[in-house]
Design an enzyme around this catalytic site. Structure first.
Site, PDB file in Angstrom:
ATOM      1  N   GLU A  50       0.817  -1.222   0.000  1.00 18.34           N
ATOM      2  CA  GLU A  50       0.000   0.000   0.000  1.00 18.34           C
ATOM      3  C   GLU A  50       0.854   1.277   0.000  1.00 18.34           C
ATOM      4  OE1 GLU A  50      -3.540  -0.264   2.465  1.00 18.34           O
ATOM      5  OE2 GLU A  50      -3.149   1.764   3.191  1.00 18.34           O
ATOM      6  N   ASP A  51       1.947   1.263   0.726  1.00 15.05           N
ATOM      7  CA  ASP A  51       2.667   2.520   0.979  1.00 15.05           C
ATOM      8  C   ASP A  51       4.068   2.615   0.383  1.00 15.05           C
ATOM      9  OD1 ASP A  51       0.515   3.550   2.379  1.00 15.05           O
ATOM     10  OD2 ASP A  51       1.218   2.829   4.308  1.00 15.05           O
TER      11      ASP A  51
END
Ligand code: ZN
Length: 183
Positions: free
Chosen positions: A64-65
């Site tokens: 996600e990051d």
């Protein structure tokens, strides 16, 4: 590879991948503090019996990051851990509001182990909200975040007594600090 070597390898991986990131709280803690806390909660909650779960806890934000892809994660850590991480990964092409809404919708549908990761993640985030609230978040925003966290978390209750308990403690502290009557 031994379990301890595998877990340390996961931490080494995320330390490198999240190296430039900080938490959004006023103290701007290194991002890896959050990953260590989530993995630690999972290790304690399962008495260290589920190595893959602890590794997935360390790795839970890496798709996600960061720029790590699911294929890359599979090549490094295998399909089981990657599947767990994907279960708790938001689709960043969607708006913030849509991602928040989807988490409530999908929480009942994910696997039991993914629910444990989600509960540990929400616990860590609420603890951070209390210890180091984001500078620009007023009471209303913090109340809304605490309320939303619990809406997701309730779908993950009933699997692990320790995680249920630490989540509720974190929720009560965050709700109280934000001026929300704790449920
Ligand atoms: Zn997280």
């Amino acid at each position: 590879m031994t379990d301890i070597a595998a877990v340390v390898r996961a931490f080494d991986f995320v330390a490198r991948k999240h190296v430039a990131q900080r938490r959004k709280g006023k103290n701007e803690e290194p991002y890896i503090n959050h990953l260590i806390e989530v993995a630690h909660l999972l290790a304690e909650a399962t008495n260290g019996a589920d190595t893959a779960l602890v590794m997935a806890g360390a790795l839970h934000d890496v798709i996600e990051d960061t720029d790590v892809t699911a294929d890359e994660l599979t090549a490094s850590f295998g399909a089981e851990i990657t599947a767990l991480v994907l279960e708790v990964t938001d689709d960043k092409s969607l708006s913030y509001a849509e991602r928040k809404r989807r988490q409530i919708e999908t929480a009942p549908l994910i696997s039991a182990r993914a629910k444990l990761i989600k509960l540990a993640d929400k616990t860590s985030n609420l603890r951070s909200l209390v210890a180091s609230p984001p500078k620009l978040w007023d009471g209303a925003r913090r109340r809304e975040y605490a309320r939303w966290s619990r809406e997701v978390a309730v779908h993950c209750f009933g699997l692990n007594a320790m995680l249920d308990r630490v989540f509720e403690e974190a929720y009560r502290a965050a709700a109280k600090q934000a001026g929300l009557e704790a449920a």
